[in-house]
Motif scaffolding. Structure first.
Motif: not given
Length: 171
Positions: A29-45, A72-76
């Motif tokens: 699915r399309e994911i929201d890069l502004k979501d802290p939980e999604i960012q955490k999952s991305i960083i872990t992977l 990731l900082l540019l997501a906003n």
């Protein structure tokens, strides 16, 4: 790419079929890069991907981690689009693209769990479907950095054309 039609893409279709057979809980699915939980999952992977590269003794660009964090900082502030592939609820692959004008998109980052075969083909198919929804026809899939293995990987997607790359320097 969203359909993988034709004999040139038979292997990609087989990879996706095998992935979905072996991992029936695969979703994307399309994911929201502004979501802290999604960012955490991305960083872990991303860190899992780095550790596998190091263990295998493969090349790893030190600057890639810095560039990834900046992305990731540019997501906003940038028109970014991201897709995640999940096995049940665990993120196993992601791709981050920038939506450009005139029907173009640029891929900036793409990582997957190398233990799960077929995720890259599935990820590319899903991102292609999402980019089509944004009326993007051309996709510049990451810079190849002049490395032969990256250019070979990009060539497997049967590109329409390659963009010229230039270096700008002071005299």
């Amino acid at each position: 790419l969203k359909k993988w039609e034709g004999s040139n893409f038979k292997q990609k279709r087989n990879e996706i079929s095998s992935l979905l057979t072996n991992y029936p809980k695969i979703t994307s699915r399309e994911i929201d890069l502004k979501d802290p939980e999604i960012q955490k999952s991305i960083i872990t992977l991303f860190h899992k991907w780095v550790s596998v590269k190091i263990k295998e003794g493969k090349d790893f660009e030190e600057q890639e981690e810095f560039a990834f964090a900046k992305l990731l900082l540019l997501a906003n502030t940038y028109p970014l689009c991201a897709v995640g592939v999940y096995n049940d609820k665990e993120l196993i692959a992601f791709m981050i693209c920038e939506l450009e004008e005139f029907g173009y998109a640029i891929g900036h980052a793409s990582k997957s769990d190398s233990e799960i075969k077929g995720t890259n083909a599935y990820l590319m198919k899903t991102m292609s479907e999402i980019l089509a929804n944004y009326d993007r026809r051309y996709f510049n899939y990451e810079q190849d950095l002049g490395l032969d293995n990256l250019r070979d990987g990009k060539s497997r997607f049967r590109p329409s054309f390659f963009l010229k790359k230039y270096k700008i320097s002071k005299k």
